[in-house]
Write a protein that holds these residues in place. Structure first.
Motif, mmCIF file in Angstrom:
data_model
loop_
_atom_site.group_PDB
_atom_site.id
_atom_site.type_symbol
_atom_site.label_atom_id
_atom_site.label_comp_id
_atom_site.label_asym_id
_atom_site.label_seq_id
_atom_site.Cartn_x
_atom_site.Cartn_y
_atom_site.Cartn_z
ATOM 1 N N THR A 119 0.839 -1.026 -0.008
ATOM 2 C CA THR A 119 0.118 -0.193 -0.061
ATOM 3 C C THR A 119 0.746 1.363 0.128
ATOM 4 O O THR A 119 1.808 1.416 0.788
ATOM 5 C CB THR A 119 -1.142 0.032 1.032
ATOM 6 N N TYR A 120 0.390 2.210 -0.793
ATOM 7 C CA TYR A 120 1.177 3.436 -0.909
ATOM 8 C C TYR A 120 0.772 4.147 0.573
ATOM 9 O O TYR A 120 -0.266 3.791 1.072
ATOM 10 C CB TYR A 120 0.581 4.324 -2.229
ATOM 11 N N SER A 141 6.381 7.604 -2.467
ATOM 12 C CA SER A 141 6.500 7.696 -4.002
ATOM 13 C C SER A 141 8.202 7.676 -4.129
ATOM 14 O O SER A 141 8.694 7.310 -5.427
ATOM 15 C CB SER A 141 6.031 8.886 -4.612
ATOM 16 N N SER A 142 8.884 7.993 -2.924
ATOM 17 C CA SER A 142 10.529 7.988 -2.948
ATOM 18 C C SER A 142 10.953 6.522 -2.990
ATOM 19 O O SER A 142 12.158 6.333 -3.491
ATOM 20 C CB SER A 142 11.255 8.841 -1.980
ATOM 21 N N CYS A 165 -1.846 5.020 -10.653
ATOM 22 C CA CYS A 165 -0.655 5.896 -11.350
ATOM 23 C C CYS A 165 0.574 5.452 -11.036
ATOM 24 O O CYS A 165 1.615 4.980 -11.714
ATOM 25 C CB CYS A 165 -0.934 7.255 -11.481
ATOM 26 N N LEU A 166 0.889 5.385 -9.535
ATOM 27 C CA LEU A 166 1.988 4.956 -9.093
ATOM 28 C C LEU A 166 2.356 3.628 -9.328
ATOM 29 O O LEU A 166 3.554 3.397 -9.909
ATOM 30 C CB LEU A 166 1.989 5.307 -7.528
ATOM 31 N N GLY A 167 1.652 2.591 -9.423
ATOM 32 C CA GLY A 167 1.690 1.392 -9.584
ATOM 33 C C GLY A 167 2.136 1.382 -10.951
ATOM 34 O O GLY A 167 2.956 0.458 -11.106
ATOM 35 N N GLN A 168 1.458 1.669 -11.790
ATOM 36 C CA GLN A 168 1.802 1.598 -13.329
ATOM 37 C C GLN A 168 3.070 2.235 -13.773
ATOM 38 O O GLN A 168 3.649 1.680 -14.630
ATOM 39 C CB GLN A 168 0.535 2.254 -14.219
#
Ligand code: 13P
Ligand code: SF4
Length: 332
Positions: A119-120, A141-142, A165-168
């Motif tokens: 999980t983000y 995100s880092s 979006c982050l996952g892709q």
């Protein structure tokens, strides 16, 4: 009573010197709120730095999941928030919706033993706890790429929540296959299976915005946050978390023009000139902006009067598993 910002800053300083309180502010806070922060930074820095701080109270200026992360990592601290503002992306998934996502994976033949959930950090403690209980961990995100690289070594499918979006974007960067629950046809074939969550602020940037800036200033650099759509990240020169963007942009030649795709308050204080916001619509995070200097003052006053307001509470079981998920990340 209403005060000017200067009067409020003075009152805040007086109360801070009298109380055992550390004021913490995320990069996306309004300038005047950011300026009264004793600790400032991205969500991970705020959670780790407050852990090493010994004040009794943490007054957290940011959104709910960030204050919760401080409480989860340091349960003995008293965490108060001037506004318990909710991150729009974090609100897109709760514990029950997480369970549903796991069932979707089960329905295409992926058993729980073969799922490694990530999980983000932009998620509620309830979701972090579910992930922790299933053997998974948190990422930011880092560090998302490092976390996913480690997770893949287990040879399992990654369930990535909540930011599609982050996952892709990480999958694209690493040459992996990704799919989005409810949007992609064959998620069973994907290495990273993403939940369909997103940040409404980072959806504001478009490929047309990039084309506009490139046409106007042919040498401009486009730098964006990985919460932007994959098409935006693909068309950009640099993709990084809030801290990575700050470091990169501050290191540019002062004459180098840069257009930045992330939250307005942060972009606005980055660099005195040659820095543009990559959108004609002001990309302000509405919930980050909810916290005012007056709120910070009222929250300190409430502590001083012995009746703290908006105190973050996390139940014992959630705290235990969410902490495990956060600590697995930190161990890496
Ligand atoms: P950071 O984790 O980089 O602080 O970002 C949080 C966020 O909400 C970005 O939109
Ligand atoms: Fe959440 Fe987006 Fe605001 Fe970040 S900018 S706190 S992800 S709504």
């Amino acid at each position: 009573m209403q005060y000017t910002n200067e009067e409020l800053k003075q009152k805040i300083d007086e109360l801070k010197s009298k109380l055992s309180v550390t004021v913490v502010a995320h990069f996306y806070q309004r300038d005047e709120v950011f300026e009264v922060g004793d600790i400032t930074g991205d969500s991970l820095e705020l959670a780790t730095k407050t852990r090493d701080d010994d004040a009794e109270f943490v007054l957290f200026c940011g959104v709910g999941f960030m204050g919760q992360s401080v409480k989860v990592l340091s349960p003995n601290k008293r965490v108060v928030m001037p506004k318990i503002a909710s991150c729009a992306m974090a609100s897109m998934i709760n514990g029950a919706e997480y369970d549903e996502a796991v069932k979707v994976l089960n329905s295409v033949g992926i058993t729980n033993e073969n799922i490694l959930p990530i999980t983000y950090i932009n998620s509620d403690a309830e979701v972090k706890a579910r992930v922790g209980e299933m053997g998974g961990m948190v990422c930011t995100s880092s560090n998302a790429k490092t976390i996913i690289t480690t997770a893949l070594k287990e040879g399992k499918k990654i369930l990535f929540v909540p930011d599609r979006c982050l996952g892709q974007n990480i999958a694209n960067e690493m040459g992996l296959k990704s799919g989005v629950i409810g949007l992609s046809d064959n998620i069973a074939e994907a290495d990273i299976i993403c939940y369909d969550g997103f940040c409404s602020v980072h959806q504001l940037f478009s490929v047309e915005d990039i084309e506009f800036f490139r046409k106007k200033y042919p040498d401009i650099i486009i730098a964006v946050h990985p919460e932007c759509d994959p098409a935006i990240c693909d068309a950009s020169d640099f993709v990084g978390s809030t801290s990575q963007l700050i470091k990169y942009i501050k290191g540019l030649d002062p004459e180098q023009k840069v257009a930045v795709g992330t939250e307005f308050n942060m972009v606005n204080r980055l660099r005195p000139k040659n820095t543009y916001v990559l959108s004609s619509t002001k990309p302000e995070c509405p919930t980050m902006n909810e916290t005012t200097l007056q709120d910070v003052y009222e929250t300190l006053k409430a502590i001083d009067e012995g009746e703290p307001i908006n105190e973050i509470q996390v139940d014992e079981k959630t705290q235990k598993w969410a902490k495990i998920a956060l600590e697995r990340m930190m161990a890496l």
